[in-house]
Design an enzyme around this catalytic site. Sequence first.
Site, short mmCIF file in Angstrom:
data_model
loop_
_atom_site.label_atom_id
_atom_site.label_comp_id
_atom_site.label_asym_id
_atom_site.label_seq_id
_atom_site.Cartn_x
_atom_site.Cartn_y
_atom_site.Cartn_z
N ILE A 127 -11.57 2.64 -3.62
CA ILE A 127 -11.08 2.61 -2.25
C ILE A 127 -10.41 3.93 -1.89
O ILE A 127 -10.25 4.24 -0.71
CB ILE A 127 -10.12 1.42 -1.99
N ASP A 128 -10.02 4.71 -2.90
CA ASP A 128 -9.31 5.97 -2.64
C ASP A 128 -10.22 7.09 -2.16
O ASP A 128 -9.72 8.12 -1.68
CB ASP A 128 -8.57 6.43 -3.90
N MET A 170 -2.41 2.33 -0.20
CA MET A 170 -2.75 2.86 -1.50
C MET A 170 -3.18 4.32 -1.40
O MET A 170 -3.57 4.80 -0.34
CB MET A 170 -3.84 2.02 -2.15
N GLU A 222 1.07 5.60 -1.27
CA GLU A 222 1.98 5.24 -2.36
C GLU A 222 2.34 6.43 -3.25
O GLU A 222 3.41 6.44 -3.88
CB GLU A 222 1.35 4.15 -3.22
N ARG A 266 11.84 -1.27 8.91
CA ARG A 266 11.27 -2.28 8.01
C ARG A 266 10.02 -1.72 7.35
O ARG A 266 9.37 -0.82 7.87
CB ARG A 266 10.90 -3.55 8.80
N HIS A 272 -2.65 -4.86 -2.57
CA HIS A 272 -3.99 -5.32 -2.95
C HIS A 272 -4.75 -5.98 -1.82
O HIS A 272 -5.94 -6.27 -1.97
CB HIS A 272 -3.89 -6.25 -4.15
N VAL A 273 -4.09 -6.19 -0.68
CA VAL A 273 -4.83 -6.68 0.49
C VAL A 273 -5.96 -5.71 0.83
O VAL A 273 -7.04 -6.11 1.28
CB VAL A 273 -3.87 -6.84 1.70
#
EC number: 2.7.1.90
Length: 342
Positions: A127-128, A170, A222, A266, A272-273
């Site tokens: 996914i990266d 991510m 992240e 917030r 992981h979604v």
Amino acid sequence: MRVGVLTGGGDCPGLNAVIRAVVRKGVQEYGYDFIGFRDGWRGPLENDTVPLDIRAVRGILPRGGTILGSSRTNPLKSEDGIRRVKETLVKEEVDALIAIGGEDTLGVAARLSGDYGIRCVGVPKTIDNDLSATDYTFGFDTAVNIATEAIDRLHTTAESHMRVLVVEVMGRHAGWIALHSGLAGGANVILIPEQRFDVDQICAWVESRFKIRYAPIVVVAEGAMPKDGDAVLKDDTLDSFGHVRLSGVGEWLAKQIEKRTGKEARTTVLGHVQRGGTPSAFDRWLATRFGLHAIDAVRDEDFGKMVALRGTDIVRVPLAEATARLKTVDPSLYAEAEVFFG
């Protein structure tokens, strides 16, 4: 010919589409037999297998995850790992191995192929989107769509309460998800691992948005780091590929913003979604094409290669080249997004 298939590393949408394409074309056009190895490199390491035939791959195209399971097992770090993998392949009469994974999984495949004579073909998944030899990896498009939808939804609640919302996505070393989803979702600040950030500058951008009665959204990968600090870790344990567990930069940044601006902040951590659920149409298309071309490489005995997307063409590149370096966000692309900061 008997072909082994495994999926390693973090799961992502589209893995099942590759498996389906490999098996369908391999059985129907070439008459090959297939065997699946469970949980990435753990499968050949421990001889944990599952039969793969056309019946086994029916209906899996739209399913996320992987029917073979995955893990971050590294046979190069296991005791007698190479010997055990070789023994499994001989015992199961496997003539070729298709490894579907990211930099770590394909890095192992490159070593096994280049140094130990194991006949491997690689398929890029992450996914990266950080593999340099391919324009896109499957899984990335789905992750960006999920993140973008989340940002769209967060805009409305941020505006209702006039608070800062920090969205952590991510991206350990590469900020592609943050860049694409942040730009598509109208984020006011995007922070990526390739560019260290200045907390004071972020706070200035945040305050400028409040002056026009607009609640800011900050998207942070992240792996992003402040100029005067290090990556924020979930803990300092390492996996078998030497990676620490990242998570927490969003919460840390929200506290800094709240402390320095006095505005309520917030955090939403998508985690992981981004990996789960139904793959997008693009990822199904790309994963299917990768699978078709991977089994063609096996037929041609063109081992030690990875299939890759270049423009609209699927090409083959050496596994060693494909895993030599990460594809990171170019400063010029980040500069395009900076137009919308603040």
